[in-house]
Enzyme design. Structure first.
Site, PDB file in Angstrom:
ATOM      1  N   CYS A  27      46.041  11.595 -16.353  1.00 52.19           N
ATOM      2  CA  CYS A  27      44.753  11.091 -16.816  1.00 52.19           C
ATOM      3  C   CYS A  27      43.783  10.921 -15.658  1.00 52.19           C
ATOM      4  O   CYS A  27      44.178  10.608 -14.539  1.00 52.19           O
ATOM      5  CB  CYS A  27      44.940   9.737 -17.481  1.00 52.19           C
ATOM      6  SG  CYS A  27      46.105   9.764 -18.822  1.00 52.19           S
ATOM      7  N   ARG A  62      44.377  18.142 -12.550  1.00 49.34           N
ATOM      8  CA  ARG A  62      45.453  17.146 -12.621  1.00 49.34           C
ATOM      9  C   ARG A  62      46.303  17.313 -13.883  1.00 49.34           C
ATOM     10  O   ARG A  62      47.389  16.754 -13.963  1.00 49.34           O
ATOM     11  CB  ARG A  62      44.860  15.734 -12.608  1.00 49.34           C
ATOM     12  CG  ARG A  62      44.113  15.407 -11.338  1.00 49.34           C
ATOM     13  CD  ARG A  62      43.297  14.140 -11.510  1.00 49.34           C
ATOM     14  NE  ARG A  62      44.140  13.002 -11.780  1.00 49.34           N
ATOM     15  CZ  ARG A  62      44.618  12.184 -10.869  1.00 49.34           C
ATOM     16  NH1 ARG A  62      44.339  12.396  -9.600  1.00 49.34           N
ATOM     17  NH2 ARG A  62      45.367  11.167 -11.199  1.00 49.34           N
ATOM     18  N   TRP A  70      46.202  12.589 -20.640  1.00 49.84           N
ATOM     19  CA  TRP A  70      47.501  13.275 -20.683  1.00 49.84           C
ATOM     20  C   TRP A  70      48.373  12.382 -21.554  1.00 49.84           C
ATOM     21  O   TRP A  70      48.721  11.265 -21.149  1.00 49.84           O
ATOM     22  CB  TRP A  70      48.047  13.400 -19.262  1.00 49.84           C
ATOM     23  CG  TRP A  70      49.284  14.222 -19.138  1.00 49.84           C
ATOM     24  CD1 TRP A  70      49.351  15.582 -19.016  1.00 49.84           C
ATOM     25  CD2 TRP A  70      50.633  13.751 -19.074  1.00 49.84           C
ATOM     26  NE1 TRP A  70      50.659  15.979 -18.902  1.00 49.84           N
ATOM     27  CE2 TRP A  70      51.472  14.876 -18.929  1.00 49.84           C
ATOM     28  CE3 TRP A  70      51.229  12.491 -19.142  1.00 49.84           C
ATOM     29  CZ2 TRP A  70      52.853  14.785 -18.841  1.00 49.84           C
ATOM     30  CZ3 TRP A  70      52.607  12.388 -19.058  1.00 49.84           C
ATOM     31  CH2 TRP A  70      53.405  13.538 -18.905  1.00 49.84           C
ATOM     32  N   GLY A 111      47.362   4.905 -16.909  1.00 48.35           N
ATOM     33  CA  GLY A 111      48.523   4.020 -16.747  1.00 48.35           C
ATOM     34  C   GLY A 111      49.124   3.698 -18.106  1.00 48.35           C
ATOM     35  O   GLY A 111      48.836   4.369 -19.106  1.00 48.35           O
ATOM     36  N   GLU A 123      63.929  24.579  -5.249  1.00 39.26           N
ATOM     37  CA  GLU A 123      62.474  24.719  -5.288  1.00 39.26           C
ATOM     38  C   GLU A 123      62.082  26.009  -6.032  1.00 39.26           C
ATOM     39  O   GLU A 123      61.145  26.013  -6.834  1.00 39.26           O
ATOM     40  CB  GLU A 123      61.930  24.703  -3.850  1.00 39.26           C
ATOM     41  CG  GLU A 123      60.439  24.914  -3.711  1.00 39.26           C
ATOM     42  CD  GLU A 123      59.585  23.904  -4.459  1.00 39.26           C
ATOM     43  OE1 GLU A 123      60.109  22.900  -4.962  1.00 39.26           O
ATOM     44  OE2 GLU A 123      58.370  24.161  -4.562  1.00 39.26           O
ATOM     45  N   LYS A 132      59.878  26.192  -9.489  1.00 41.55           N
ATOM     46  CA  LYS A 132      58.626  26.968  -9.600  1.00 41.55           C
ATOM     47  C   LYS A 132      58.672  27.902 -10.800  1.00 41.55           C
ATOM     48  O   LYS A 132      57.716  28.002 -11.550  1.00 41.55           O
ATOM     49  CB  LYS A 132      58.378  27.814  -8.337  1.00 41.55           C
ATOM     50  CG  LYS A 132      57.951  27.105  -7.093  1.00 41.55           C
ATOM     51  CD  LYS A 132      56.538  26.589  -7.105  1.00 41.55           C
ATOM     52  CE  LYS A 132      56.568  25.139  -7.536  1.00 41.55           C
ATOM     53  NZ  LYS A 132      56.698  24.165  -6.488  1.00 41.55           N
ATOM     54  N   GLU A 192      58.357  25.856 -14.076  1.00 43.19           N
ATOM     55  CA  GLU A 192      57.096  25.211 -14.423  1.00 43.19           C
ATOM     56  C   GLU A 192      55.947  26.193 -14.581  1.00 43.19           C
ATOM     57  O   GLU A 192      55.036  25.955 -15.367  1.00 43.19           O
ATOM     58  CB  GLU A 192      56.733  24.080 -13.443  1.00 43.19           C
ATOM     59  CG  GLU A 192      56.346  24.519 -12.058  1.00 43.19           C
ATOM     60  CD  GLU A 192      55.901  23.362 -11.171  1.00 43.19           C
ATOM     61  OE1 GLU A 192      55.410  22.359 -11.685  1.00 43.19           O
ATOM     62  OE2 GLU A 192      56.058  23.487  -9.950  1.00 43.19           O
ATOM     63  N   HIS A 230      82.973  26.034  -9.680  1.00 43.99           N
ATOM     64  CA  HIS A 230      83.564  24.825 -10.263  1.00 43.99           C
ATOM     65  C   HIS A 230      83.049  24.579 -11.681  1.00 43.99           C
ATOM     66  O   HIS A 230      83.068  23.449 -12.155  1.00 43.99           O
ATOM     67  CB  HIS A 230      83.281  23.629  -9.354  1.00 43.99           C
ATOM     68  CG  HIS A 230      83.890  23.792  -7.997  1.00 43.99           C
ATOM     69  ND1 HIS A 230      85.243  23.705  -7.772  1.00 43.99           N
ATOM     70  CD2 HIS A 230      83.334  24.101  -6.803  1.00 43.99           C
ATOM     71  CE1 HIS A 230      85.504  23.930  -6.490  1.00 43.99           C
ATOM     72  NE2 HIS A 230      84.346  24.175  -5.882  1.00 43.99           N
ATOM     73  N   LYS A 264      49.228  17.328 -12.381  1.00 46.19           N
ATOM     74  CA  LYS A 264      49.290  17.501 -10.927  1.00 46.19           C
ATOM     75  C   LYS A 264      49.821  16.247 -10.247  1.00 46.19           C
ATOM     76  O   LYS A 264      50.621  16.320  -9.336  1.00 46.19           O
ATOM     77  CB  LYS A 264      47.899  17.856 -10.386  1.00 46.19           C
ATOM     78  CG  LYS A 264      47.855  18.090  -8.881  1.00 46.19           C
ATOM     79  CD  LYS A 264      48.708  19.283  -8.491  1.00 46.19           C
ATOM     80  CE  LYS A 264      48.775  19.498  -6.989  1.00 46.19           C
ATOM     81  NZ  LYS A 264      49.899  20.388  -6.640  1.00 46.19           N
TER      82      LYS A 264
HETATM   83  C1  AGP Z   1      55.671  20.748  -8.012  1.00 45.30           C
HETATM   84  O1  AGP Z   1      55.398  22.076  -8.262  1.00 45.30           O
HETATM   85  C2  AGP Z   1      55.524  19.869  -9.141  1.00 45.30           C
HETATM   86  N1  AGP Z   1      54.314  20.024  -9.827  1.00 45.30           N
HETATM   87  C3  AGP Z   1      56.054  18.455  -9.017  1.00 45.30           C
HETATM   88  O2  AGP Z   1      57.435  18.562  -8.971  1.00 45.30           O
HETATM   89  C4  AGP Z   1      55.576  17.563  -7.850  1.00 45.30           C
HETATM   90  O3  AGP Z   1      56.068  18.055  -6.636  1.00 45.30           O
HETATM   91  C5  AGP Z   1      56.042  16.124  -8.088  1.00 45.30           C
HETATM   92  O4  AGP Z   1      55.461  15.651  -9.263  1.00 45.30           O
HETATM   93  C6  AGP Z   1      55.740  15.200  -6.945  1.00 45.30           C
HETATM   94  O5  AGP Z   1      54.369  15.103  -6.723  1.00 45.30           O
HETATM   95  P1  AGP Z   1      53.800  14.517  -5.377  1.00 45.30           P
HETATM   96  O6  AGP Z   1      54.209  15.427  -4.280  1.00 45.30           O
HETATM   97  O7  AGP Z   1      52.314  14.506  -5.570  1.00 45.30           O
HETATM   98  O8  AGP Z   1      54.381  13.155  -5.214  1.00 45.30           O
END
Ligand code: AGP
Length: 607
Positions: free
Chosen positions: A2, A27, A72, A99, A479, A483, A486, A502, A602
């Site tokens: 938000c 965001r 959001w 919030g 990582e 990627k 998402e 395992h 974001k």
């Molecule tokens: C990364 O591609 C994501 N969008 C997400 O995992 C992000 O890294 C996570 O929300 C942490 O955000 P920050 O680095 O702003 O704390």
């Protein structure tokens, strides 16, 4: 997540509100709205993009005071009724809120008993009703009294029809920044929304309430008493958010990595001394010598960067180190001894779980420092010391350049600690030179990234994708999988390569492609054996390897080479690059909204 904007001045508020909301689009949000005050409060809300809202705002909404919001969804679906601003029954008070009001159900029930009629399913709607009931002519007193009854987190902005030149805002756990204009004052939850209009800002702290007029502001503590705050100047780089020649922010940010890495390393690595300087940590050699343990706390990509940082720190400085997901750490009542040092890793500096973890460390008397990108963000300010990674604004929801800068910053810290504790000057010099060479190698790889398209074709045709690696490459595998999930919504999993046998190997067949991250480090031969194991079960392999490693290359149906380095320390800075490009191209191939993936935000400012 938000976003909030607010304006009070002498011009029509609407253009600023819409422009500010557009700047907060990155965001992540699902609906938007504004309330503008002239002789009445005119509220317009729409599901979808700010462009849809813009088309719906009536020409009469030309008052000089207003608030706006991108939502959001948390409480209640994505509908116009649930979009902000929310008003009281008579439409005399409008509220936008970031919030979560945790005790909203109890407050709602009480208000309903008193006759209030609710029109949304949100937690926020209790606020305008509550403020209306508590209002006795003093708007600040009414907001303050309402917030005293509320549990949870908030950044709010409130407009009263009875007070046409006044905006009231308050913060507890959700950021707000006030900007000084010429005969006008701005409010936002994120300085990006203000950067075009002013660079002079003040950040609110938790449990503060501010009254804002065209001529300035007055900040008070929610529990009483005024506070004064010096004006801060926003970094120039905040304005650099245009796409330039790129089609997406994600691609632009991937290609900015040589530069963002240089910014992160410059002036910090001092090869002639064989060491590094991070003045913001405020640690002298004696303090470094006393450190008993280092913890890296973060979420998502930032957690993955922390995993690399912990491995490097332990290896180089021989200090026990670990990384932990912040949302787990903060609630497990962790043992924190006086000589431990924690790093809170966060691009946005606003992630609620990471901020919660920071507070937990502080509450238990520990030392915690930020590894943060956004200057002046809540985590940076709460920690009070740390390292800014200087990636520049990262707009795409998928984090790319922040990851490599976070890794680089933790490597610099590892070198600094190691030079004090374990490394001789000549050894430190080698590490320093290696770090300073990394941006050039990243540049070289990006100029010739290999056959990403063939890798994408192989991967998106599969049922789900496995990412495998060992050591720091296991963090890179995590990582890469994050990627691809998402950005392209491709189901994937990541595993330390040897752990496959395992259990998860039961899933492997010709329809489960594998991405193996196998640079030429000490674990290379072991990883290659694990790749043989999945190949023997029919898996088609995309191999990420070091250039010149023909044996590794031959094991992939598609093989992508990254530049050779002298030590394994900087491998993650290189091996992650093809994974970023694969996710980007896979997202394109599948028609995804690359910079704004579904359901994501974001900066994640709720738990
Ligand atoms: C990364 O591609 C994501 N969008 C997400 O995992 C992000 O890294 C996570 O929300 C942490 O955000 P920050 O680095 O702003 O704390």
């Amino acid at each position: 997540m938000c976003g909030i904007v607010g304006y009070v001045g002498s011009r029509s508020a609407t253009p600023f509100l819409l422009d500010g909301l557009r700047r907060l689009e990155y965001r992540g949000y699902d609906s938007a709205g504004i309330a503008v005050l002239d002789d009445e409060l005119r509220v317009t809300r729409r599901v979808g993009f700010v462009a849809a809202l813009e088309g719906a705002v009536p020409a009469e909404a030309a008052g000089t005071l207003g608030i706006g919001h991108t939502r959001w969804a948390t409480h209640g679906g994505v509908t116009e009724e649930n979009a902000h601003p929310h008003t009281d029954a008579e439409g005399t008070i409008a509220v936008v809120h970031n919030g979560i009001i945790e005790n909203h159900a109890a407050i709602r029930a009480r208000l309903q008993e008193q006759g209030a009629v609710f029109r949304s399913q949100t937690d926020t709607e209790v606020l305008p009703h509550l403020i209306r009931r508590l209002y006795q002519g003093d708007p600040v007193a009414a907001v303050r009294a309402a917030l005293q009854m509320v549990q949870g987190t908030y950044g709010i902005a409130v407009v009263f029809r009875e007070h046409p030149g006044l905006l009231v805002a308050a913060r507890n756990g959700s950021p707000l920044v006030v900007g000084k204009g010429n005969g006008e004052t701005f409010l936002a939850s994120d300085p990006h929304a203000l950067a075009r209009h002013t660079r002079e800002v003040v950040y609110l702290d938790d449990r503060e309430i501010v009254t804002i007029t065209a001529d300035g502001w007055d900040i008070q503590r929610l529990d009483g008493g005024h506070t004064s705050r010096a004006i801060e100047i926003l970094a120039e780089e905040l304005t650099d958010t245009d796409l330039g020649d790129f089609t997406h922010h994600m691609l632009k940010e991937i290609h900015e990595q040589p530069e963002s890495l240089r910014r992160c390393l410059q002036g910090r690595v001092v090869p002639e001394e064989g060491g590094a300087k991070l003045g913001g940590l405020d640690l002298d050699p004696r303090a470094i010598a006393r450190i008993s343990r280092v913890g890296f706390l973060g979420c998502g990509t930032s957690f993955h960067a922390g995993l690399v940082g912990a491995a490097a720190l332990e290896q180089l400085a021989r200090i026990p180190a670990f990384a932990e997901i912040a949302s787990e750490f903060r609630y497990r009542n962790p043992v924190i001894d006086r000589d431990s040092v924690f790093f809170a890793v966060s691009q946005s500096g606003e992630t609620a779980d990471t901020l919660g973890a920071v507070r937990e460390v502080q509450l238990k008397g520990g030392s915690v420092m930020g590894v943060v990108n956004v200057v002046g963000s809540s985590i940076a300010r709460t920690c009070g010391r740390g390292v800014y990674v200087h990636s520049g604004p990262e707009i795409a929801v998928a984090s790319t350049k922040a990851f490599t800068s976070q890794v680089a910053a933790t490597l610099v810290a590892a070198l600094m600690f190691a030079r004090t504790r374990t490394l001789a000057q000549h050894e430190g010099r080698e590490v320093g030179e290696e770090l300073l060479a990394a941006p050039g190698l990243v540049e070289r790889y990006l100029a010739n990234p290999g056959d990403i398209q063939r890798a994408v074709e192989l991967l998106v045709g599969g049922r789900y994708v496995f990412f495998l690696g060992r050591g720091t490459s296991a963090a890179v595998a995590m990582e890469g999988a994050l990627k691809l999930k998402e950005v392209a919504y491709v189901p994937c999993m990541s595993y330390p390569a040897a752990e496959m046998k395992h259990g998860p190997i039961a899933l492997i067949d010709a329809h489960t492609p594998v991405v193996a991250i196998c640079p030429d480090d000490l674990m290379r031969d072991k990883t290659l054996s694990n790749v043989q194991e999945v190949r023997a079960r029919g898996a088609r392999v995309v191999m990420i390897h070091t250039e010149g490693d023909h044996e590794a290359a031959a094991m992939g149906e598609v093989s992508i080479a990254v530049p050779k380095t002298r030590s394994a320390l900087t491998h993650p800075l290189l091996t992650v690059l093809p994974l970023q490009l694969i996710a980007y191209r896979a997202g394109l191939a599948l028609g995804r909204d690359i910079d704004r993936p579904r359901n994501l935000a974001k900066s994640v400012t709720v738990e």
